[in-house]
Design a protein around this motif. Structure first.
Motif, PDB file in Angstrom:
ATOM      1  N   GLY A   1       6.693 -12.296  20.748  1.00 20.14           N
ATOM      2  CA  GLY A   1       7.491 -11.768  19.988  1.00 20.14           C
ATOM      3  C   GLY A   1       6.382 -10.872  18.616  1.00 20.14           C
ATOM      4  N   CYS A   2       6.732 -12.250  17.771  1.00 22.14           N
ATOM      5  CA  CYS A   2       6.373 -11.680  16.852  1.00 22.14           C
ATOM      6  C   CYS A   2       4.676 -11.234  16.037  1.00 22.14           C
ATOM      7  CB  CYS A   2       6.221 -13.291  15.843  1.00 22.14           C
ATOM      8  SG  CYS A   2       5.568 -13.170  14.656  1.00 22.14           S
ATOM      9  N   ILE A   3       3.906 -11.904  17.367  1.00 20.85           N
ATOM     10  CA  ILE A   3       2.745 -11.638  16.639  1.00 20.85           C
ATOM     11  C   ILE A   3       2.142  -9.988  17.606  1.00 20.85           C
ATOM     12  CG2 ILE A   3       0.042 -11.969  18.270  1.00 20.85           C
ATOM     13  CD1 ILE A   3       1.155 -13.993  15.593  1.00 20.85           C
ATOM     14  N   LYS A   4       3.188  -9.799  19.014  1.00 17.00           N
ATOM     15  CA  LYS A   4       3.163  -8.617  19.063  1.00 17.00           C
ATOM     16  C   LYS A   4       3.702  -7.595  18.156  1.00 17.00           C
ATOM     17  CE  LYS A   4       6.349  -6.659  21.876  1.00 17.00           C
ATOM     18  NZ  LYS A   4       7.253  -7.052  23.339  1.00 17.00           N
ATOM     19  N   ARG A   5       4.208  -7.603  17.393  1.00 25.73           N
ATOM     20  CA  ARG A   5       5.063  -6.440  16.490  1.00 25.73           C
ATOM     21  C   ARG A   5       3.901  -6.775  15.015  1.00 25.73           C
ATOM     22  NH1 ARG A   5       9.930  -8.049  18.585  1.00 25.73           N
ATOM     23  NH2 ARG A   5      10.433 -10.272  17.144  1.00 25.73           N
TER      24      ARG A   5
ATOM     25  N   SER B   1      -4.155   8.860  16.979  1.00 24.93           N
ATOM     26  CA  SER B   1      -3.614   7.477  17.449  1.00 24.93           C
ATOM     27  C   SER B   1      -4.001   6.343  16.562  1.00 24.93           C
ATOM     28  CB  SER B   1      -4.232   7.377  18.407  1.00 24.93           C
ATOM     29  OG  SER B   1      -3.598   8.534  19.630  1.00 24.93           O
ATOM     30  N   ILE B   2      -4.885   6.188  15.879  1.00 21.54           N
ATOM     31  CA  ILE B   2      -5.511   5.332  15.251  1.00 21.54           C
ATOM     32  C   ILE B   2      -4.542   5.310  14.142  1.00 21.54           C
ATOM     33  CG2 ILE B   2      -7.099   4.180  13.612  1.00 21.54           C
ATOM     34  CD1 ILE B   2      -9.389   5.402  15.958  1.00 21.54           C
ATOM     35  N   GLY B   3      -4.470   6.079  13.760  1.00 21.97           N
ATOM     36  CA  GLY B   3      -3.390   6.398  12.419  1.00 21.97           C
ATOM     37  C   GLY B   3      -1.398   5.725  12.610  1.00 21.97           C
ATOM     38  N   GLN B   4      -0.766   5.651  14.151  1.00 21.76           N
ATOM     39  CA  GLN B   4      -0.090   5.225  14.470  1.00 21.76           C
ATOM     40  C   GLN B   4      -0.181   3.743  14.021  1.00 21.76           C
ATOM     41  OE1 GLN B   4       0.272   7.310  18.551  1.00 21.76           O
ATOM     42  NE2 GLN B   4       2.442   7.583  17.516  1.00 21.76           N
ATOM     43  N   GLU B   5      -1.223   3.701  14.193  1.00 21.42           N
ATOM     44  CA  GLU B   5      -1.864   1.935  14.030  1.00 21.42           C
ATOM     45  C   GLU B   5      -1.379   1.332  12.646  1.00 21.42           C
ATOM     46  OE1 GLU B   5      -0.580   0.196  16.443  1.00 21.42           O
ATOM     47  OE2 GLU B   5      -0.491   1.732  17.774  1.00 21.42           O
ATOM     48  N   MET B   6      -2.135   2.207  12.264  1.00 20.55           N
ATOM     49  CA  MET B   6      -2.858   2.144  10.779  1.00 20.55           C
ATOM     50  C   MET B   6      -1.253   1.396   9.871  1.00 20.55           C
ATOM     51  SD  MET B   6      -5.785   4.080  10.504  1.00 20.55           S
ATOM     52  CE  MET B   6      -6.418   4.730   9.002  1.00 20.55           C
ATOM     53  N   LEU B   7      -0.371   2.156  10.432  1.00 18.18           N
ATOM     54  CA  LEU B   7       0.676   2.548   9.294  1.00 18.18           C
ATOM     55  C   LEU B   7       1.665   1.196   9.435  1.00 18.18           C
ATOM     56  CD1 LEU B   7       2.772   6.059  10.932  1.00 18.18           C
ATOM     57  CD2 LEU B   7       2.071   5.677   8.898  1.00 18.18           C
ATOM     58  N   ILE B   8       1.344   0.873  10.085  1.00 13.18           N
ATOM     59  CA  ILE B   8       2.480  -0.925  10.596  1.00 13.18           C
ATOM     60  C   ILE B   8       1.726  -1.950   9.685  1.00 13.18           C
ATOM     61  CG2 ILE B   8       3.298  -0.047  12.312  1.00 13.18           C
ATOM     62  CD1 ILE B   8       1.508  -2.230  13.243  1.00 13.18           C
ATOM     63  N   ASN B   9       0.770  -1.389   8.625  1.00 11.53           N
ATOM     64  CA  ASN B   9       0.226  -2.673   8.505  1.00 11.53           C
ATOM     65  C   ASN B   9      -0.427  -3.868   9.030  1.00 11.53           C
ATOM     66  OD1 ASN B   9      -1.440  -3.504   5.335  1.00 11.53           O
ATOM     67  ND2 ASN B   9       0.408  -4.399   5.135  1.00 11.53           N
ATOM     68  N   PRO B  10      -1.398  -3.182  10.347  1.00  8.48           N
ATOM     69  CA  PRO B  10      -1.200  -4.374  11.592  1.00  8.48           C
ATOM     70  C   PRO B  10      -1.888  -6.192  10.581  1.00  8.48           C
ATOM     71  CG  PRO B  10      -2.354  -2.787  11.831  1.00  8.48           C
ATOM     72  CD  PRO B  10      -2.288  -2.549  10.276  1.00  8.48           C
ATOM     73  N   SER B  11      -1.519  -6.957  11.330  1.00  8.01           N
ATOM     74  CA  SER B  11      -2.395  -8.241  10.403  1.00  8.01           C
ATOM     75  C   SER B  11      -3.385  -8.223  11.762  1.00  8.01           C
ATOM     76  CB  SER B  11      -1.413  -9.396  11.212  1.00  8.01           C
ATOM     77  OG  SER B  11      -0.491  -8.874  10.010  1.00  8.01           O
ATOM     78  N   LEU B  12      -3.304  -8.057  12.971  1.00 11.45           N
ATOM     79  CA  LEU B  12      -4.207  -7.887  14.392  1.00 11.45           C
ATOM     80  C   LEU B  12      -4.763  -6.726  14.803  1.00 11.45           C
ATOM     81  CD1 LEU B  12      -5.961  -9.470  16.111  1.00 11.45           C
ATOM     82  CD2 LEU B  12      -4.024  -9.840  17.555  1.00 11.45           C
ATOM     83  N   LEU B  13      -5.736  -5.761  14.172  1.00  4.98           N
ATOM     84  CA  LEU B  13      -5.922  -4.735  15.159  1.00  4.98           C
ATOM     85  C   LEU B  13      -6.858  -4.787  16.089  1.00  4.98           C
ATOM     86  CD1 LEU B  13      -4.911  -1.328  14.436  1.00  4.98           C
ATOM     87  CD2 LEU B  13      -6.888  -1.140  12.928  1.00  4.98           C
TER      88      LEU B  13
END
Length: 649
Positions: free
Chosen positions: A133-137, A213-225
Motif C-alpha cells: 500500500g505504501c508503494i501504491k500511494r 491525466s499526466i498532471g493528476q499523477e504529477m501532482l503527488i510528486n510520485p517516486s515511481l511514475l
C-alpha cells in the motif's frame, strides 16, 4: 545502493529549495526537482523517497477458450503474453518499453504497477520489497485511456486530485498553488476553466485530456511514475514537451517507466534504457544509446541514417534493416528467432548476473528505506476530509445532471397530470383515493431505483483508477456518493407530493400531509438503495436495468393493490416489496379502522371493512417502518460489500 543506479542528489539538512514548474532547467549542472518537495516552512513537506524497481523473469499466460468453457486443460489453450522479461530501473532513469501493438507492453507496465488482474510468475520488487500500500500511494500511473469527469473543469479536476492525494500537512491554498504550477508546466492555461467534456457534449481536445491525466499523477510528486502511451494522439511538439517534462521529473530522483509506440528520434534519445518486446519476448534491454550498436553487432546493421525507434520496431516485427521488399511470414519468424537467440546469448545471462550482484548490495539500502517510510503506511488524509472533498466534487460534477430541466419537467408534469386525474376526489370514492396512494408508492418506488442503477456502473472506471492509486477509502467514497445524491432524490419527490396531494383532495391536515411526505421520502431512499445494490452487484448497466425491471414488476404486482389474496405458497413475495410497506403506511396515515365513508347514497360504511384496506390492515405500522429501515440499511450494505469485490488491478 544497487550498482548502476545513480542516487538522487541529497538535499542539505534534509531540506529542498522550492522550484516552480516553469523553472526546471538544469541549475549549475545539477538536476533540480520538477515540483516542490520541501520548503523551509515547518509542516510543508512532500517527502521524496527513491525507488529502485527490479523485475526478473516475468511470465504471464492467459487461457484462450477453444470449445465451450474452459473446464479443463483439454478445452483450453494457453497464450504467453510475457515471456521472461527482466530488467531494472533506478531513480533518475527513464525506461521505455518499445514494441508493436500486442507485444505485451501494457501488460508488463500493469504488472510493474501492481495492477495486473491475474497472477504472473517471476519477481517484481521495489527496493527489495514486494508491492504494498505504501508503494501504491507513491506510484503515479497514467493509463492509456483518459478517465476524467466530463462536467469538471481542468482546474477543478486537478484541484480535487490535489486535495485527495497530497498530504494534510499542506494547506488548501498550497495545494492550489501546486495545481497552478502543473497547469503552467503542461501548457493548459488556455483551457484552465474549460470543462473536460464527454460523449454528449464537446470539451477540451484529446491531447489536453492526456495532459490533464499526466498532471493528476504529477501532482503527488510520485517516486515511481508509470505511463502507458503518454504521447498517444499528440502532435510531435506537444509529445516532445510531455516527454521533456517526464525527463525533468526523472531528474528529480523519480523512477520512470513508460510504454511508447513510435517515438520521434529526439524523444527516443531522452530515454535512459529501452526494453524491446516482440510477441511478449524480449529482444533488447539496455541503454537507449547502445541499441543501434548492439543490433549491428548481432548482424542487423543499417546503411542509412534512421530513427533508432523505427529500426527497433522493424526488427520487432521481423523486418530486417534496409529491406526493400515485402518480408514473408517465414522470414519475419526467422528474424525474430535470431534476435531472441541473440538476446539469450548476449544480454540475458549478463543481466541476471548483474541483478544478482545488485541484490547483495541492496540490504542496507532497503532496511533504511523501510524505516523512513514506515509512517507513510497510513492514509495521508483523514476519513472525514476525504468524505467532504468527495462530496464537494460529486456535487460539482453532477450539478448539471441532477437538476437538468428535462428531469424536473418530467416529475412536475407527471404530478400535475396525476393531480388533474384525481382532482379533488370525493371522500366517498375510496377506491380512487387508495389508488392515488398506491400511485405514490409505485412512482417513488421505481423512479429513484432506475436512476440509482446507473450510478456505480458508470463510475466503475473512475473508481478503479482512483482506488488503485490509493486516493481514498472506499467507505468515504460510498458515503459521499450517497449523501451527494440526496438533494435531487429528496427535492423532486417533495415537489411532487406538494402538488398532487392537495390537487387530489387527500386529507387536508398538515400533520397528515407531513407524515405522508416523510413516508414517500423514506420509500425513495429505500428504492435508491436497492438500485445501488443492483448496480454494484452486476456493474453492467444492461444487466442491472433488466434485473430492476423484473424486480419492479414483481413488487408492483405484490404491492397489495392489484392482488389482495395472494396464494400462501408465494405470499412471501409481498413482504419483500417496499412498495407494499409504503402503500400500507400511507393508508395508515390517511385512515383508521373506525373512519367512515359514504359507500352508497345515504349509506355509511366503515373504512376498515373496505376489501382493499381490510386485506392490507391498518395496524402494526411501526413494524412496517422498522422493516423498511432494515431494507434501507441492508440494500446499501450489500452495495458497499459488492464494491469491495470490484477488482482494482
Amino acid at each position: 545502493m544497487p550498482p548502476n543506479c545513480i542516487a538522487p542528489r541529497p538535499e542539505e539538512n534534509g531540506e529542498a529549495t522550492v522550484q516552480g514548474l516553469t523553472d526546471m532547467s538544469e541549475t549549475q549542472g545539477k538536476p533540480v526537482l520538477a515540483f516542490p518537495v520541501a520548503t523551509s516552512q515547518p509542516g510543508l513537506q512532500l517527502s521524496m523517497y527513491s525507488i529502485t524497481l527490479k523485475f526478473e523473469e516475468v511470465v504471464y499466460k492467459v487461457k484462450i477458450e477453444q470449445t465451450g468453457q474452459c473446464l479443463g486443460s483439454w478445452s483450453c489453450k494457453e497464450k504467453t503474453i510475457l515471456n521472461g522479461i527482466t530488467g531494472m530501473v533506478c531513480p533518475g532513469e527513464i525506461l521505455a518499453m518499445l514494441g508493436p501493438s500486442g507485444s505485451g507492453k501494457t501488460t508488463l507496465l500493469s504488472a510493474l504497477g501492481g495492477r495486473l488482474s491475474k497472477t504472473f510468475s517471476g519477481k517484481v520488487i521495489y527496493n527489495g520489497q514486494p508491492f504494498s500500500g505504501c508503494i501504491k500511494r507513491r506510484t503515479g500511473f497514467v493509463a492509456q485511456d483518459d478517465v476524467l469527469y466530463p462536467h469538471l473543469t481542468v482546474w477543478e479536476t486537478l484541484f480535487f486530485t490535489a486535495l485527495l492525494r497530497l498530504p494534510s500537512s499542506l494547506t488548501r491554498d498550497e495545494k492550489a498553488e501546486h495545481v497552478d504550477r502543473v497547469i503552467a508546466e503542461l501548457g493548459l492555461n488556455r483551457c484552465t476553466n474549460s470543462m473536460i467534456g464527454g460523449p454528449l457534449f464537446r470539451g477540451i481536445s484529446g491531447g489536453e485530456k492526456k495532459r490533464v491525466s499526466i498532471g493528476q499523477e504529477m501532482l503527488i510528486n510520485p517516486s515511481l511514475l508509470l505511463l502507458d502511451e503518454p504521447t498517444s494522439g499528440l502532435d510531435s511538439t506537444t509529445a516532445h514537451r510531455i516527454v521533456t517534462t517526464i525527463k525533468r521529473l526523472a531528474s528529480g530522483g523519480r523512477t520512470v517507466v513508460t510504454t511508447i509506440h513510435q517515438p520521434s528520434s529526439r524523444i527516443y534519445h531522452m530515454f535512459d534504457k529501452v526494453v524491446l518486446l516482440s510477441e511478449g519476448s524480449p529482444l533488447y534491454y539496455g541503454p537507449a544509446s547502445s541499441a543501434m550498436e548492439y543490433f549491428s553487432s548481432v548482424g542487423f546493421c543499417t546503411s542509412m541514417t534512421v530513427n533508432p525507434a523505427d529500426l527497433l520496431l522493424d526488427l520487432a516485427n521481423g523486418i530486417p534493416p534496409d529491406s526493400q521488399k515485402e518480408t514473408s511470414e517465414q522470414e519475419q519468424k526467422t528474424v525474430k528467432e535470431a534476435l531472441i537467440s541473440a538476446y539469450e546469448k548476449n544480454i540475458s545471462t549478463k543481466l541476471k548476473a548483474e541483478l544478482c550482484n545488485a541484490d547483495s548490495h541492496s540490504f542496507e539500502y532497503t532496511k533504511s528505506a523501510a524505516k523512513n517510510i514506515k509512517s507513510s503506511e497510513q492514509w495521508c488524509t483523514s476519513w472525514w476530509y476525504q468524505f467532504t472533498v468527495l462530496l464537494q466534487r460529486g456535487v460539482r460534477e453532477r450539478r448539471f445532471e441532477s437538476f437538468n430541466k428535462l428531469r424536473i419537467f418530467q416529475v412536475i408534469s407527471v404530478a400535475f397530470l396525476g393531480g388533474l386525474l384525481w382532482w379533488h376526489t370525493p371522500k366517498s370514492h375510496l377506491q380512487d383515493r387508495t389508488a392515488l396512494l398506491f400511485f405514490f408508492s409505485v412512482f417513488w418506488g421505481f423512479y429513484p431505483l432506475y436512476n440509482a442503477v446507473f450510478t456505480f456502473p458508470q463510475e466503475k472506471r473512475m473508481l478503479i483508477k482512483e482506488r488503485s492509486s490509493g486516493m481514498y477509502r472506499l467507505s468515504s467514497y460510498f458515503m459521499a456518493r450517497n449523501v451527494g445524491d440526496l438533494p435531487l432524490e429528496l427535492a423532486l419527490p417533495t415537489a411532487f407530493v406538494f402538488i398532487i396531494y392537495w390537487m387530489g383532495g387527500l386529507k387536508p391536515d398538515p400533520t397528515t400531509f407531513i407524515l405522508s411526505l416523510l413516508v414517500v421520502l423514506y420509500s425513495v431512499l429505500v428504492a435508491q438503495g436497492l438500485g445501488l445494490a443492483f448496480g454494484a452487484l452486476l456493474m453492467n448497466i444492461k444487466q442491472a436495468t433488466t434485473l430492476a425491471s423484473v424486480t419492479t414488476l414483481v413488487f408492483l404486482i405484490a404491492g397489495g393493490y392489484y392482488v389482495q389474496q395472494i396464494p400462501p405458497f408465494i405470499v412471501w413475495l409481498k413482504y419483500l416489496s417496499y412498495s407494499y410497506y409504503c402503500y400500507k403506511l400511507l393508508l395508515g396515515i390517511q385512515y383508521t379502522d373506525d373512519d367512515y365513508y359514504e359507500c352508497s347514497e345515504g349509506v355509511w360504511c366503515r373504512v376498515g371493512d373496505f376489501p382493499g384496506i381490510k386485506a392490507m390492515g391498518l395496524n402494526s405500522l411501526w413494524i412496517d417502518v422498522f422493516v423498511m429501515g432494515v431494507m434501507l440499511v441492508g440494500y446499501r450494505l450489500i452495495a458497499y460489500m459488492a464494491l469491495h469485490r470490484v477488482k482494482l488491478r
